[in-house]
Design an enzyme around this catalytic site. Structure first.
Site, mmCIF file in Angstrom:
data_model
loop_
_atom_site.group_PDB
_atom_site.id
_atom_site.type_symbol
_atom_site.label_atom_id
_atom_site.label_comp_id
_atom_site.label_asym_id
_atom_site.label_seq_id
_atom_site.Cartn_x
_atom_site.Cartn_y
_atom_site.Cartn_z
ATOM 1 N N PRO A 176 30.479 10.403 47.576
ATOM 2 C CA PRO A 176 31.922 10.564 47.965
ATOM 3 C C PRO A 176 32.837 9.377 47.492
ATOM 4 C CG PRO A 176 30.874 9.766 49.817
ATOM 5 C CD PRO A 176 29.704 9.980 48.906
ATOM 6 N N ASP A 226 31.648 4.270 45.459
ATOM 7 C CA ASP A 226 31.050 5.191 46.605
ATOM 8 C C ASP A 226 31.602 4.531 47.899
ATOM 9 O OD1 ASP A 226 29.064 6.304 48.243
ATOM 10 O OD2 ASP A 226 27.508 6.051 47.218
ATOM 11 N N HIS A 227 32.343 5.515 48.386
ATOM 12 C CA HIS A 227 33.084 5.028 49.862
ATOM 13 C C HIS A 227 32.076 4.907 50.963
ATOM 14 C CE1 HIS A 227 36.748 4.259 51.671
ATOM 15 N NE2 HIS A 227 37.305 5.046 50.842
ATOM 16 N N ARG A 228 30.744 5.221 50.813
ATOM 17 C CA ARG A 228 29.798 4.982 51.872
ATOM 18 C C ARG A 228 29.382 3.384 51.926
ATOM 19 N NH1 ARG A 228 25.141 9.093 49.890
ATOM 20 N NH2 ARG A 228 25.825 8.046 48.015
#
Length: 497
Positions: free
Chosen positions: A294, A467-469
């Site tokens: 994401p 990466d938004h994680r």
């Protein structure tokens, strides 16, 4: 007395299971030295020259240029200690029953000894060192010890069993000891490469109906592609045929190969380009990145006037030239030292973020073979001068097609200089499994407020895809702002030295 040794395609590392022969560097009858390159092969990673671990006379070659071979398939045989070169050219696999040099040795060479189960890559029981091997190690294999290779699946009995060609089912026909494709009995298939199996599965093709053109009936990718093409041609050759086949009677089991998917005829002038080699590897990696990560992107405009002036001053001192990409790399590693969250990857199985101690900096490079990402290892320990030299080396290797698999793997963060294409910005797809990528647009003169007055300055757009994680917008924005500050005021870098 000459001893004929067989050299097989070695494991080239990085999980590669096959390679395409690009160019033979030797012919049958040539005398080769230990570790002399004998063939150029192309994998999904790079073009590689493969050296032969034996010295002697080449007695056979397997595979024409353009042929794909699985890891462990024979490449050539060498007569060690032969006094005279052989004369005939060895047949390629699948061209006739005498394609095995152990059964049909070349003229002037000694008979091939019986292979020993403990030997690796040779048709005799002698170790490579005893046979004149160098003991050196190239990517994924050595010449001084047995080679660990993936075990080839073999049906019960002697050798690989070749399935009969596709044809009408015969309910009353005889079947072999382990069954056959004609009666639908399950059993092992002579296939090494998982890519070949996947290709057949995607096109609903039963591998048991194919006759492999590889050694011992091994089914190669070209066999599957040919079957797919023939299936498409058969479905489009008869214009008067109905658009849909009539369903088979319910009582008759399906035993032949399942037909290839219906494909509409191409419009005039259209062509199909196979996704294979580097292009195929890039496509698979980008698709996986888009499915799993994401990502989000933020960007900022920065005044690069002072950075360009600093580079001009550095290059005027008579020392080795410093490239602009090297300065951005130096800035990037300094920013990663403050924001290590972005030099990371996500372990989806363990549901953990893995922060990495070293910065191996990849940079996107467009070549004649497609998009590649060479890797500058330990970029955080290098000076601007060292970075410039390594960028230049890897760029030239990419241009000439001599990048090795190691040059193309292991990056932890990527620089993407799309400004060389004359564009200002981009939202790239992350280089899986990395967590971030810094994009650099073109540097162009623009009106800019400088020290309270309107002036023409050299402006660049910087973007960060992440990466938004692994982090939120605050961390990503802090990293990007740090990069922009160093671009606008290069002296800021002095605090990190």
């Amino acid at each position: 007395m000459a001893q004929v040794l067989e050299f097989k395609l070695p494991d080239l590392g990085e999980g590669l299971t096959e390679a395409e022969i690009v160019h033979w560097l030797v012919s049958v009858g040539d005398v080769v030295a230990v570790d002399q390159p004998v063939v150029e092969v192309e994998t999904a990673k790079a073009m590689v020259e493969v050296p032969c671990p034996y010295g002697g006379v080449v007695t056979a070659r397997y595979g024409e240029e353009g042929t794909e071979l699985p890891v462990g398939a024979p490449l050539l045989t060498v007569a060690v200690g032969a006094s005279a070169p052989p004369s005939p050219e060895a047949p390629v696999p699948g061209s006739g029953p005498a394609s095995d040099p152990a059964q049909a040795p070349a003229a002037g060479s000694a008979p091939t000894p019986s292979p020993s189960p403990s030997s690796s890559g040779a048709s005799s029981s002698a170790s490579p060192a005893e046979a004149g091997g160098s003991g050196n190690v190239l990517v994924g294999y050595g010449t001084g010890a047995p080679v660990a290779r993936r075990r080839r699946v073999r049906p019960p009995g002697d050798g690989l069993r070749t399935a009969p060609p596709a044809g009408p089912a015969s309910p009353s026909g005889p079947s072999g000891p382990a069954g056959s494709a004609a009666n639908g009995t399950a059993g092992p298939v002579a296939v090494v490469s998982p890519l070949v199996r996947r290709l057949a599965r995607e096109h609903d093709l039963d591998l048991r109906t194919l006759s492999g053109s590889g050694r011992d009936g091994l089914i190669l990718r070209c066999d599957v592609e040919r079957a797919i093409r023939e299936g498409v041609a058969a479905s489009t050759a008869a214009p008067d045929a109905p658009a849909h086949r009539a369903p088979a009677p319910a009582a008759a089991p399906s035993t032949a190969a399942r037909p290839a998917p219906e494909v509409s005829p191409l419009p005039p002038g259209a062509t199909r380009v196979p996704l294979r080699g580097v292009r195929g590897a890039v496509a698979d990696k980008l698709a996986r990145s888009r499915r799993e990560i994401p990502d989000a992107t933020c960007w900022v405009d920065a005044d690069a006037t002072e950075l360009l002036a600093a580079r001009t001053a550095m290059n005027a001192a008579g020392e080795p030239k410093i490239s602009l990409i090297a300065l951005f790399a130096r800035i990037c590693t300094a920013a990663l030292a403050r924001h290590p969250e972005l030099n990371a990857t996500v372990d989806t199985a363990a549901r953990e973020i893995v922060r990495l101690p070293e910065v191996h900096l990849g940079f996107a490079a467009q070549t004649d073979r497609g998009l590649v990402v060479p890797v500058v290892r330990d970029a955080h320990t290098r000076s601007a001068e060292s970075l410039s030299a390594e960028f230049a080396r890897l760029t030239e290797a990419g241009r000439t097609g001599t990048l090795t698999p190691r040059d193309l793997t292991g990056s932890t963060f990527t620089l993407n200089n799309y400004g060389v294409f004359g564009v200002d910005g981009s939202t790239p797809i992350l280089n899986h499994p990395e967590a971030a990528m810094l994009g650099i647009g073109r540097i162009v003169p623009k009106p800019w407020v400088h020290q309270g007055e309107l002036a023409v300055r050299q402006v660049v757009q910087l973007s960060l895809t992440f990466d938004h994680r692994v982090c939120d917008g605050g961390t990503a924005g802090g990293f990007l702002r740090r990069v922009a500050d160093c671009v606008e005021q290069p002296a800021v870098l002095l605090r990190t030295l």
